[in-house]
Design a protein around this motif. Sequence first.
Motif, short mmCIF file in Angstrom:
data_model
loop_
_atom_site.label_atom_id
_atom_site.label_comp_id
_atom_site.label_asym_id
_atom_site.label_seq_id
_atom_site.Cartn_x
_atom_site.Cartn_y
_atom_site.Cartn_z
N SER A 9 0.86 -1.18 0.00
CA SER A 9 0.00 0.00 0.00
C SER A 9 0.89 1.23 0.00
CB SER A 9 -0.93 0.00 1.22
OG SER A 9 -1.83 -1.09 1.16
N ILE A 10 0.30 2.36 -0.27
CA ILE A 10 1.05 3.61 -0.33
C ILE A 10 1.79 3.81 1.00
CG2 ILE A 10 -1.00 4.92 0.38
CD1 ILE A 10 0.04 7.27 -1.30
N GLY A 11 3.09 4.08 0.91
CA GLY A 11 3.88 4.32 2.11
C GLY A 11 4.47 3.09 2.76
N THR A 12 4.27 1.91 2.18
CA THR A 12 4.86 0.71 2.79
C THR A 12 6.29 0.46 2.32
OG1 THR A 12 3.93 -0.76 1.09
CG2 THR A 12 2.63 -0.44 3.11
N ILE A 129 2.36 -14.15 -4.34
CA ILE A 129 2.21 -12.73 -4.01
C ILE A 129 3.12 -12.37 -2.86
CG2 ILE A 129 0.62 -10.96 -3.16
CD1 ILE A 129 -1.65 -12.48 -4.54
N TRP A 130 3.94 -11.33 -3.06
CA TRP A 130 4.78 -10.77 -2.01
C TRP A 130 4.17 -9.43 -1.60
CZ3 TRP A 130 10.54 -11.28 -4.05
CH2 TRP A 130 10.82 -12.63 -4.31
N VAL A 131 3.83 -9.30 -0.33
CA VAL A 131 3.25 -8.06 0.18
C VAL A 131 4.27 -7.34 1.04
CG1 VAL A 131 1.44 -7.05 1.63
CG2 VAL A 131 0.88 -8.96 0.12
N VAL A 132 4.51 -6.07 0.72
CA VAL A 132 5.41 -5.24 1.52
C VAL A 132 4.56 -4.57 2.61
CG1 VAL A 132 7.11 -3.39 1.49
CG2 VAL A 132 6.77 -4.80 -0.55
N TYR A 133 4.98 -4.78 3.86
CA TYR A 133 4.16 -4.34 4.99
C TYR A 133 4.84 -3.24 5.80
CZ TYR A 133 2.01 -4.27 9.58
OH TYR A 133 1.41 -3.84 10.74
N ALA A 134 4.02 -2.28 6.21
CA ALA A 134 4.38 -1.31 7.25
C ALA A 134 3.08 -0.93 7.95
CB ALA A 134 5.05 -0.07 6.65
N GLN A 159 -6.46 5.44 2.79
CA GLN A 159 -7.75 4.77 2.95
C GLN A 159 -8.44 4.50 1.62
OE1 GLN A 159 -9.61 7.53 5.69
NE2 GLN A 159 -8.93 6.36 7.49
N ALA A 160 -7.96 5.12 0.55
CA ALA A 160 -8.53 4.86 -0.77
C ALA A 160 -8.12 3.48 -1.30
CB ALA A 160 -8.09 5.94 -1.76
N GLN A 161 -7.12 2.89 -0.68
CA GLN A 161 -6.66 1.56 -1.08
C GLN A 161 -7.12 0.52 -0.06
OE1 GLN A 161 -2.38 1.78 -1.47
NE2 GLN A 161 -2.51 2.81 -3.45
N MET A 162 -7.06 -0.75 -0.46
CA MET A 162 -7.35 -1.83 0.47
C MET A 162 -6.39 -1.73 1.66
SD MET A 162 -7.01 -5.95 -0.16
CE MET A 162 -8.34 -6.06 -1.34
N PRO A 163 -6.88 -1.85 2.89
CA PRO A 163 -5.99 -1.76 4.06
C PRO A 163 -4.87 -2.80 3.97
CG PRO A 163 -8.29 -1.70 4.74
CD PRO A 163 -8.28 -2.03 3.29
N ILE A 164 -3.69 -2.41 4.39
CA ILE A 164 -2.52 -3.30 4.27
C ILE A 164 -2.73 -4.59 5.08
CG2 ILE A 164 -1.27 -2.18 6.18
CD1 ILE A 164 0.21 -3.74 2.92
N ASP A 165 -3.43 -4.50 6.21
CA ASP A 165 -3.68 -5.71 7.01
C ASP A 165 -4.55 -6.70 6.25
OD1 ASP A 165 -2.13 -4.86 9.13
OD2 ASP A 165 -3.79 -3.89 10.16
N GLU A 166 -5.44 -6.19 5.42
CA GLU A 166 -6.28 -7.08 4.61
C GLU A 166 -5.47 -7.71 3.48
OE1 GLU A 166 -10.49 -6.88 2.13
OE2 GLU A 166 -9.98 -5.29 3.55
N LYS A 167 -4.54 -6.95 2.91
CA LYS A 167 -3.70 -7.50 1.85
C LYS A 167 -2.85 -8.66 2.35
CE LYS A 167 -3.41 -3.49 -1.19
NZ LYS A 167 -2.56 -2.65 -2.06
N LEU A 168 -2.49 -8.60 3.62
CA LEU A 168 -1.66 -9.66 4.18
C LEU A 168 -2.33 -11.03 4.06
CD1 LEU A 168 -0.23 -8.01 7.44
CD2 LEU A 168 0.89 -8.29 5.22
N ARG A 169 -3.65 -11.06 4.02
CA ARG A 169 -4.38 -12.34 3.91
C ARG A 169 -4.09 -13.05 2.59
NH1 ARG A 169 -10.02 -10.17 4.10
NH2 ARG A 169 -10.42 -12.20 3.15
N TYR A 170 -3.68 -12.28 1.59
CA TYR A 170 -3.44 -12.85 0.26
C TYR A 170 -1.95 -13.15 0.03
CZ TYR A 170 -8.13 -11.07 -0.68
OH TYR A 170 -9.48 -10.82 -0.64
N TYR A 173 4.23 -14.40 0.81
CA TYR A 173 5.38 -13.95 1.59
C TYR A 173 5.15 -12.49 1.98
CZ TYR A 173 7.60 -18.13 -0.28
OH TYR A 173 7.88 -19.43 -0.61
N VAL A 174 5.52 -12.17 3.22
CA VAL A 174 5.40 -10.80 3.71
C VAL A 174 6.79 -10.23 3.90
CG1 VAL A 174 4.62 -9.32 5.60
CG2 VAL A 174 3.22 -11.29 4.89
#
Length: 199
Positions: A9-12, A129-134, A159-170, A173-174
């Motif tokens: 997400s933006i800023g991660t 899918i690799w999700v970059v988290y912050a 907030q215009a994007q899917m919350p990063i915590d929700e993306k983690l479900r998909y 690798y994080v």
Amino acid sequence: MRVIGLTGSIGTGKSEVSRILQELGAQVIDADELTHHLQQRGQEVWRAIWQHYGWSVLGPDGQLLRRKLGHRIFLDPRERQGLNAIVHPVVQQHITRQLAELSQRGYHVAVIDMPLLIEGNWRHVVDEIWVVYAPLDLQLQRVIERDHLGQEEALRRIQAQMPIDEKLRYADYVIDNQGSLERLREQVTRLWRNANATV
């Protein structure tokens, strides 16, 4: 050819991860960069936007006023969905073509760097899918500093994007980007080596 979907997400810090991957020799298809190219005057996405919005989002030179359009779509979810419906099919065609070219050239792994990979239903295109988290507070701090925005506007964009915590479900690798650049590089290097070792 294995296709890795890199998202966040933006800023991660997804762009930093993409840069590290390219330094490691990865073939990265940057969806944002491709979209920017296709939004240049006369290109396919530019023509579609012009037909939909008219001159209101173009400057005197005919180039797209990205900041003006961005402000407009971030205020209205329906406008955002409408723009995505214009942009995504064209970008998808170009990415599909680039993946085919990389496969023909003998590459075994490719990366698609795409912020809206999950929202845009690209899950069926990628193998993992690799999700970059912050966390949100760090996202907010980075967006304010990077884009010189007020807190309210920065939060609206997040907030215009899917919350990063929700993306983690998909995520397969994080990539945790709360620490140092060195720690980030170590994570990305390890993932990239593993991806190539299992091809």
